[in-house]
Enzyme design. Structure first.
Site, mmCIF file in Angstrom:
data_model
loop_
_atom_site.group_PDB
_atom_site.id
_atom_site.type_symbol
_atom_site.label_atom_id
_atom_site.label_comp_id
_atom_site.label_asym_id
_atom_site.label_seq_id
_atom_site.Cartn_x
_atom_site.Cartn_y
_atom_site.Cartn_z
ATOM 1 N N ASP A 23 0.815 -1.224 0.000
ATOM 2 C CA ASP A 23 0.000 0.000 0.000
ATOM 3 C C ASP A 23 0.846 1.271 0.000
ATOM 4 O OD1 ASP A 23 0.948 -0.387 2.585
ATOM 5 O OD2 ASP A 23 -1.004 -0.788 3.449
ATOM 6 N N ASP B 255 -7.643 -2.649 14.095
ATOM 7 C CA ASP B 255 -9.014 -2.957 13.676
ATOM 8 C C ASP B 255 -9.054 -4.199 12.776
ATOM 9 O OD1 ASP B 255 -7.818 -1.992 11.392
ATOM 10 O OD2 ASP B 255 -9.237 -0.345 11.076
ATOM 11 N N HIS C 288 -7.154 -4.649 10.038
ATOM 12 C CA HIS C 288 -6.841 -4.432 8.624
ATOM 13 C C HIS C 288 -5.572 -5.159 8.205
ATOM 14 C CE1 HIS C 288 -4.655 -0.472 9.803
ATOM 15 N NE2 HIS C 288 -3.742 -1.344 9.489
ATOM 16 N N GLU D 27 -9.662 -1.984 5.337
ATOM 17 C CA GLU D 27 -10.306 -1.714 6.615
ATOM 18 C C GLU D 27 -11.556 -2.600 6.770
ATOM 19 O OE1 GLU D 27 -8.763 0.123 8.607
ATOM 20 O OE2 GLU D 27 -8.051 2.002 7.764
#
Ligand code: PGA
Length: 252
Positions: A67, A136, A138, A143
């Site tokens: 990313d 979370d 990810h 996400e």
């Protein structure tokens, strides 16, 4: 799924590095999928040391990163391209033109995302993808969502992720609001996955990802459907795994 638990984050990182190096030793022209963040730093330190010791040769390797922030170019100190240059690429024999990170400055982001997928396919696919995990759940910047994402795409970062990454920026407002990430589908097509998680702050999400439902609300949980996955944890990140499971799998 194999779970390896090491005492410390450094040891966990070294164990992950050995798995990456093994892939390259067997296939010198391997395609490695790489990750940014604090977690992989011990992995990269060990890979650099291994090449210096003559144990592995990265000169024919290609890399593709998960990313990049939208709006940050290679010159920006917090861009993931810059992170990879500083923490890995410039210390290895790898050719600069064989390292790929999504382009955060692309004028046409959807077209750049498609081109990134085509690049991965043209390289013959990813032999090993290294993953961290966000608080979370990810992976990359995928996400929590209603569905698992497929290919490389643009995402809006959650408040939790922006807050977690604010430590790298002069102020929280400077954390970009969006990023480009490989999709969960891109990640799942890799031949092998290695997920590395260290630190007590990851214990809860590691438990959810490994012991809860496979659920796009916990994107990392998808790795349990992959045929060749190794999870490497330090003791702190493994501390919430159910007792029986931890002792059955423990390999300190
Ligand atoms: P970290 O990030 O290694 O900095 O904790 C992991 C991630 O967000 O994937």
């Amino acid at each position: 799924m194999e779970i390896i638990i090491k005492k410390t984050a450094e040891e966990a990182g070294r164990a992950a590095a050995r798995l990456l190096a093994e892939v390259v030793q067997k296939k010198p022209e391997s395609v490695l999928g790489l990750a940014t963040g604090s977690t992989p730093l011990p992995v990269y330190r060990e890979l650099i040391d291994m090449e210096r010791r003559g144990e592995v040769d990265f000169s024919r390797v290609h890399t593709v990163n998960l990313d990049e922030y939208v709006g940050l170019g290679p010159d920006h100190p917090q861009s993931y391209r810059r992170f990879m240059e500083e923490n890995l690429f410039c210390h290895l024999s790898i050719a600069a033109e064989n390292t790929f990170v999504p382009d955060g400055l692309a004028a046409d982001i959807p077209a750049a995302c498609d081109a990134y997928e085509e690049k991965i396919a043209a390289l013959g696919g990813i032999d090993l993808q290294l993953l961290g995990i966000g608080h979370d759940g990810h992976i990359g910047f995928n996400e929590p969502d209603r569905v698992f994402s497929v290919g490389t795409h643009q995402v809006h970062l959650t408040a939790m992720t922006r807050e977690a990454n604010a430590r790298f920026f002069p102020s929280a407002e400077e954390v970009p609001a969006s990023a480009v990430t490989m999709g969960v589908g891109t990640v799942m097509q890799a031949e092998k996955l290695v997920l590395l998680a260290t630190g007590a702050d990851k214990a809860e999400i590691v438990k959810k990802a490994l012991e809860g439902e496979v659920d796009p609300q916990v994107p990392a949980s998808v790795i349990r459907l992959h045929r060749n996955v190794t999870v490497i944890l330090d003791k702190a990140a493994a501390s919430r795994l159910s007792q029986g499971r931890e002792s059955a799998l423990k390999r300190i």
